[in-house]
Scaffold this motif. Structure first.
Motif, PDB file in Angstrom:
ATOM      1  N   ASP A 121       7.450   1.644   6.706  1.00  6.67           N
ATOM      2  CA  ASP A 121       6.784   0.910   7.675  1.00  6.67           C
ATOM      3  C   ASP A 121       5.428   0.239   7.057  1.00  6.67           C
ATOM      4  OD1 ASP A 121       5.745   0.073  10.369  1.00  6.67           O
ATOM      5  OD2 ASP A 121       4.035   1.540   9.750  1.00  6.67           O
ATOM      6  N   MET A 122       5.153  -0.985   7.029  1.00  6.60           N
ATOM      7  CA  MET A 122       4.191  -1.787   6.502  1.00  6.60           C
ATOM      8  C   MET A 122       2.717  -1.047   6.588  1.00  6.60           C
ATOM      9  SD  MET A 122       3.809  -5.739   6.419  1.00  6.60           S
ATOM     10  CE  MET A 122       5.535  -6.088   5.961  1.00  6.60           C
ATOM     11  N   ALA A 123       2.599  -0.652   7.713  1.00  5.21           N
ATOM     12  CA  ALA A 123       1.175   0.024   8.106  1.00  5.21           C
ATOM     13  C   ALA A 123       1.061   1.092   7.095  1.00  5.21           C
ATOM     14  CB  ALA A 123       1.341   0.175   9.569  1.00  5.21           C
ATOM     15  N   THR A 124       2.015   1.874   6.924  1.00  3.78           N
ATOM     16  CA  THR A 124       1.792   3.112   6.136  1.00  3.78           C
ATOM     17  C   THR A 124       1.647   2.748   4.653  1.00  3.78           C
ATOM     18  OG1 THR A 124       3.751   4.131   7.470  1.00  3.78           O
ATOM     19  CG2 THR A 124       3.002   5.159   5.176  1.00  3.78           C
ATOM     20  N   ILE A 125       2.330   1.727   4.282  1.00  9.19           N
ATOM     21  CA  ILE A 125       1.995   0.968   2.723  1.00  9.19           C
ATOM     22  C   ILE A 125       0.700   0.669   2.764  1.00  9.19           C
ATOM     23  CG2 ILE A 125       2.600  -0.783   1.135  1.00  9.19           C
ATOM     24  CD1 ILE A 125       4.827   1.382   1.569  1.00  9.19           C
ATOM     25  N   ALA A 126       0.235  -0.067   3.755  1.00 16.45           N
ATOM     26  CA  ALA A 126      -1.289  -0.641   3.631  1.00 16.45           C
ATOM     27  C   ALA A 126      -2.154   0.498   3.789  1.00 16.45           C
ATOM     28  CB  ALA A 126      -1.353  -1.561   5.097  1.00 16.45           C
ATOM     29  N   GLN A 127      -1.956   1.762   4.607  1.00 16.91           N
ATOM     30  CA  GLN A 127      -2.810   2.788   4.562  1.00 16.91           C
ATOM     31  C   GLN A 127      -3.042   3.247   3.262  1.00 16.91           C
ATOM     32  OE1 GLN A 127      -1.589   5.749   7.306  1.00 16.91           O
ATOM     33  NE2 GLN A 127      -3.660   6.950   7.133  1.00 16.91           N
ATOM     34  N   ARG A 128      -1.846   3.330   2.432  1.00 18.30           N
ATOM     35  CA  ARG A 128      -1.848   4.221   1.154  1.00 18.30           C
ATOM     36  C   ARG A 128      -2.837   3.367   0.298  1.00 18.30           C
ATOM     37  NH1 ARG A 128       3.592   6.851  -0.862  1.00 18.30           N
ATOM     38  NH2 ARG A 128       4.032   8.555   0.744  1.00 18.30           N
ATOM     39  N   LEU A 129      -2.338   2.030  -0.013  1.00 21.07           N
ATOM     40  CA  LEU A 129      -3.330   1.025  -0.733  1.00 21.07           C
ATOM     41  C   LEU A 129      -4.713   0.692  -0.331  1.00 21.07           C
ATOM     42  CD1 LEU A 129      -0.246  -0.996  -1.572  1.00 21.07           C
ATOM     43  CD2 LEU A 129      -1.072   0.758  -2.889  1.00 21.07           C
ATOM     44  N   ARG A 130      -5.004   1.137   0.794  1.00 20.81           N
ATOM     45  CA  ARG A 130      -6.503   0.723   1.477  1.00 20.81           C
ATOM     46  C   ARG A 130      -6.297  -0.692   1.795  1.00 20.81           C
ATOM     47  NH1 ARG A 130      -5.880   5.701   1.249  1.00 20.81           N
ATOM     48  NH2 ARG A 130      -7.240   7.188   1.061  1.00 20.81           N
ATOM     49  N   LEU A 131      -5.288  -1.232   2.137  1.00 21.52           N
ATOM     50  CA  LEU A 131      -5.152  -2.674   2.354  1.00 21.52           C
ATOM     51  C   LEU A 131      -4.907  -2.836   3.971  1.00 21.52           C
ATOM     52  CD1 LEU A 131      -3.085  -3.910  -0.761  1.00 21.52           C
ATOM     53  CD2 LEU A 131      -5.525  -4.270  -0.267  1.00 21.52           C
TER      54      LEU A 131
END
Length: 241
Positions: A53-63
């Protein structure tokens, strides 16, 4: 470290990244942000999740999700990432990220780098050979002589160190002529002596076969016809007719 942490550490799994990619991703036109996204996607892929999920990637990268979407879109435009659609055993469509194009791009880049290294080495050897012959002949080479030596390398495919050995034999016989060197090279070619090591072994065999009496040592190219010293660029008598 307590046992709980060690268990978490082991259960989290590992993400493997090629050191070649780590060393050269900038040369492939990949930015730091794009490489971080690649690492995140790769970590999920190694864990069996091929389309996280793109939201999970964003959360990990603080983006934000929008930022991650833009980064992924750029990676697709740069042809380092594709989104493939496949079907599972139940016939349901499922998407997955694929970095095959990036790996292919890395392979092409490294192949080009290796080829450039080989070409540069060949160019250096060629220049060194020209300079070596000029030094031994005690004069600059003529344009025709440059062409002759280039033909030995490019058309006859003689190795530079083999030509160097032929030069040594010519100098020992005080025959400062490319035609004399050509006779030597042709003699070695007829005997299928194509490398420096093969020629040196043949020279050693010849020395071992020579009698140990007071007879003068024969040249390692004793079967090569001796020719008079003259300007090799001048046409032969047959050519003048």
């Amino acid at each position: 470290m307590d046992d709980t942490f060690m268990q978490q550490f082991i259960n989290a799994g590992q993400t493997t990244v090629s050191s070649l990619l780590l060393a050269h991703f900038h040369e492939l036109g990949i930015t730091n942000d794009e490489f971080l996204v690649y690492l995140e996607l790769k970590s999920f892929y190694d864990a069996g999740n091929h389309f996280p999920d793109m939201a999970t990637i964003a959360q990990r990268l603080r983006l934000s999700s929008t930022q991650v979407y833009q980064i992924i879109h750029r990676m697709i435009q740069k042809k380092i990432l594709t989104i493939d659609t496949t079907q599972d055993k139940q016939g349901r469509s499922q998407d997955q990220y694929d970095f095959a194009l990036m790996y292919r791009k890395l392979a092409t880049y490294l192949s080009q780098q290796n080829r450039q290294v080989v070409e540069q080495k060949s160019s250096d050897q060629r220049q060194a050979l020209f300079e070596q012959i000029e030094t031994e002949f005690g004069r600059p080479l003529s344009p025709i002589e440059y062409e002759t030596i280039a033909a030995w390398l490019d058309q006859d495919h003689y190795q530079a160190d083999v030509i160097g050995l032929a030069l040594r034999e010519a100098v020992l016989n005080q025959a400062y002529s490319l035609k004399y060197m050509d006779r030597i090279l042709l003699s070695w070619e007829r005997k299928h002596l194509t490398t420096k090591q093969q020629i040196q072994r043949e020279q050693e065999k010849r020395q071992q076969r020579q009698p140990s009496s007071g007879a003068a040592a024969q040249s390692s190219t004793e079967d090569i016809p001796q020719i008079p010293m003259y300007n090799w660029a001048e046409p032969d008598d047959d050519e003048k007719q």
